[in-house]
Design a protein around this motif. Structure first.
Motif, mmCIF file in Angstrom:
data_model
loop_
_atom_site.group_PDB
_atom_site.id
_atom_site.type_symbol
_atom_site.label_atom_id
_atom_site.label_comp_id
_atom_site.label_asym_id
_atom_site.label_seq_id
_atom_site.Cartn_x
_atom_site.Cartn_y
_atom_site.Cartn_z
ATOM 1 N N MET A 181 25.273 38.895 34.629
ATOM 2 C CA MET A 181 26.702 38.889 34.404
ATOM 3 C C MET A 181 27.300 40.061 35.186
ATOM 4 S SD MET A 181 28.730 39.580 30.786
ATOM 5 C CE MET A 181 27.784 38.324 30.007
ATOM 6 N N LYS A 182 28.458 39.830 35.783
ATOM 7 C CA LYS A 182 29.168 40.892 36.493
ATOM 8 C C LYS A 182 29.838 41.817 35.481
ATOM 9 C CE LYS A 182 28.463 39.699 40.763
ATOM 10 N NZ LYS A 182 27.559 40.500 41.567
ATOM 11 N N VAL A 183 29.887 43.100 35.844
ATOM 12 C CA VAL A 183 30.461 44.134 34.978
ATOM 13 C C VAL A 183 31.336 45.044 35.823
ATOM 14 C CG1 VAL A 183 29.923 45.985 33.340
ATOM 15 C CG2 VAL A 183 28.289 44.148 33.693
ATOM 16 N N ILE A 184 32.377 45.587 35.198
ATOM 17 C CA ILE A 184 33.202 46.621 35.820
ATOM 18 C C ILE A 184 33.229 47.815 34.864
ATOM 19 C CG2 ILE A 184 35.400 45.713 34.918
ATOM 20 C CD1 ILE A 184 35.097 47.177 38.402
ATOM 21 N N THR A 185 32.970 49.001 35.406
ATOM 22 C CA THR A 185 33.049 50.225 34.612
ATOM 23 C C THR A 185 34.466 50.770 34.697
ATOM 24 O OG1 THR A 185 30.717 50.758 34.918
ATOM 25 C CG2 THR A 185 32.185 52.593 34.362
ATOM 26 N N ILE A 186 35.037 51.074 33.540
ATOM 27 C CA ILE A 186 36.419 51.546 33.438
ATOM 28 C C ILE A 186 36.431 52.763 32.522
ATOM 29 C CG2 ILE A 186 38.755 50.912 32.684
ATOM 30 C CD1 ILE A 186 37.901 47.946 33.154
ATOM 31 N N ILE A 187 37.145 53.822 32.930
ATOM 32 C CA ILE A 187 37.210 55.008 32.076
ATOM 33 C C ILE A 187 38.050 54.704 30.836
ATOM 34 C CG2 ILE A 187 36.882 56.562 34.047
ATOM 35 C CD1 ILE A 187 39.801 57.411 33.750
ATOM 36 N N GLN A 188 37.849 55.528 29.837
ATOM 37 C CA GLN A 188 38.626 55.410 28.601
ATOM 38 C C GLN A 188 39.952 56.148 28.762
ATOM 39 O OE1 GLN A 188 38.109 53.268 26.605
ATOM 40 N NE2 GLN A 188 36.229 53.397 25.442
ATOM 41 N N PRO A 189 41.033 55.689 28.153
ATOM 42 C CA PRO A 189 41.143 54.674 27.101
ATOM 43 C C PRO A 189 41.304 53.242 27.610
ATOM 44 C CG PRO A 189 43.294 55.611 27.442
ATOM 45 C CD PRO A 189 42.336 56.343 28.385
ATOM 46 N N TRP A 190 41.285 53.063 28.939
ATOM 47 C CA TRP A 190 41.602 51.743 29.512
ATOM 48 C C TRP A 190 40.625 50.665 29.076
ATOM 49 C CZ3 TRP A 190 46.049 53.380 30.417
ATOM 50 C CH2 TRP A 190 46.281 54.613 31.012
ATOM 51 N N ALA A 191 39.326 50.984 29.023
ATOM 52 C CA ALA A 191 38.335 49.980 28.627
ATOM 53 C C ALA A 191 38.593 49.487 27.201
ATOM 54 C CB ALA A 191 36.918 50.548 28.746
ATOM 55 N N THR A 192 38.883 50.404 26.299
ATOM 56 C CA THR A 192 39.156 50.009 24.916
ATOM 57 C C THR A 192 40.459 49.236 24.808
ATOM 58 O OG1 THR A 192 37.790 51.710 23.899
ATOM 59 C CG2 THR A 192 39.644 50.907 22.588
ATOM 60 N N LEU A 193 41.472 49.617 25.566
ATOM 61 C CA LEU A 193 42.735 48.864 25.543
ATOM 62 C C LEU A 193 42.519 47.419 25.983
ATOM 63 C CD1 LEU A 193 45.209 51.553 26.901
ATOM 64 C CD2 LEU A 193 45.137 50.626 24.576
ATOM 65 N N ILE A 194 41.619 47.202 26.949
ATOM 66 C CA ILE A 194 41.277 45.834 27.352
ATOM 67 C C ILE A 194 40.550 45.132 26.209
ATOM 68 C CG2 ILE A 194 39.791 44.451 28.867
ATOM 69 C CD1 ILE A 194 40.435 46.580 31.081
ATOM 70 N N ALA A 195 39.541 45.791 25.639
ATOM 71 C CA ALA A 195 38.750 45.187 24.555
ATOM 72 C C ALA A 195 39.630 44.784 23.377
ATOM 73 C CB ALA A 195 37.660 46.160 24.101
ATOM 74 N N LEU A 196 40.672 45.557 23.120
ATOM 75 C CA LEU A 196 41.578 45.290 21.992
ATOM 76 C C LEU A 196 42.627 44.228 22.301
ATOM 77 C CD1 LEU A 196 42.146 48.997 20.917
ATOM 78 C CD2 LEU A 196 40.697 47.295 19.761
ATOM 79 N N GLY A 197 42.709 43.803 23.570
ATOM 80 C CA GLY A 197 43.708 42.820 23.966
ATOM 81 C C GLY A 197 45.067 43.430 24.251
ATOM 82 N N GLU A 198 45.145 44.746 24.305
ATOM 83 C CA GLU A 198 46.411 45.436 24.572
ATOM 84 C C GLU A 198 46.722 45.492 26.071
ATOM 85 O OE1 GLU A 198 48.624 46.709 22.413
ATOM 86 O OE2 GLU A 198 47.509 46.522 20.548
ATOM 87 N N LYS A 199 45.699 45.465 26.903
ATOM 88 C CA LYS A 199 45.834 45.580 28.362
ATOM 89 C C LYS A 199 45.283 44.294 28.972
ATOM 90 C CE LYS A 199 43.726 48.576 31.971
ATOM 91 N NZ LYS A 199 44.707 48.637 33.004
ATOM 92 N N GLN A 200 46.133 43.552 29.688
ATOM 93 C CA GLN A 200 45.721 42.271 30.256
ATOM 94 C C GLN A 200 45.367 42.324 31.738
ATOM 95 O OE1 GLN A 200 48.891 41.826 28.149
ATOM 96 N NE2 GLN A 200 47.381 41.774 26.543
ATOM 97 N N PHE A 201 45.655 43.440 32.393
ATOM 98 C CA PHE A 201 45.364 43.589 33.819
ATOM 99 C C PHE A 201 44.621 44.891 34.065
ATOM 100 C CE2 PHE A 201 49.033 40.827 33.724
ATOM 101 C CZ PHE A 201 48.813 39.928 34.744
ATOM 102 N N GLU A 202 43.582 44.832 34.884
ATOM 103 C CA GLU A 202 42.920 46.037 35.377
ATOM 104 C C GLU A 202 43.357 46.198 36.827
ATOM 105 O OE1 GLU A 202 40.513 49.343 36.153
ATOM 106 O OE2 GLU A 202 41.559 48.586 34.400
ATOM 107 N N THR A 203 43.914 47.352 37.167
ATOM 108 C CA THR A 203 44.402 47.552 38.531
ATOM 109 C C THR A 203 43.384 48.340 39.351
ATOM 110 O OG1 THR A 203 45.685 49.492 37.820
ATOM 111 C CG2 THR A 203 46.846 47.378 37.911
ATOM 112 N N ARG A 204 43.240 47.908 40.586
ATOM 113 C CA ARG A 204 42.282 48.499 41.513
ATOM 114 C C ARG A 204 42.913 48.586 42.904
ATOM 115 N NH1 ARG A 204 37.180 50.216 39.334
ATOM 116 N NH2 ARG A 204 37.722 49.901 37.156
#
Length: 144
Positions: free
Chosen positions: A1-24
């Protein structure tokens, strides 16, 4: 499975459904299943920003109890859209998709960057320890 490493708090905001886009700064052709890995770094200054602090607190998190060094969610990477323009109320992405607050406060939507649209996010019941990497990487964990 592909994975992306994201620093906190962004990773948790995604996990919680609060953040719908990861910007790169870079685009990806990958679509489909993607694991979200919380890196070891916590941006404590970001955790103190009002919108971010409120979003975390709604779910019982603070800068002091965010998981690190672990996979925290599985989602679907549905789209990768280039940020085209900024305007009074937010940002415009390819396909005339508009980004409003608080989402634009959870990422860097500067024109020329890329917004990875995440869907069907499922927070793991317990974070799974894993060593992160830069870029997209492969993980042999849950469902892999």
């Amino acid at each position: 499975m592909k994975v992306i490493t994201i620093i906190q708090p962004w990773a948790t905001l995604i996990a919680l459904g609060e953040k719908q886009f990861e910007t790169r700064s870079w685009a990806t052709k990958h679509r489909g299943e993607l694991a979200i890995h919380a890196g070891k770094k916590i941006d404590k200054e970001a955790c103190r920003e009002p919108e971010i602090r409120k979003a975390l607190e709604r779910h019982g998190y603070t800068e002091d109890n965010l998981p690190t060094g672990a996979v925290v969610a599985i989602c679907k990477l549905s789209e990768c859209l280039k940020s085209l323009d900024t305007w009074t109320d937010g940002y415009e992405l390819e396909g005339r998709k508009l980004i409003y607050s608080p989402e634009y406060e959870f990422g860097d939507f500067t024109p020329g960057r890329f917004a990875w649209e995440l869907a069907d996010v499922n927070q793991l019941p317990e974070p799974i320890p894993a060593k992160g990497q830069q870029g997209l990487w492969n993980w042999e964990g849950v469902g892999a």
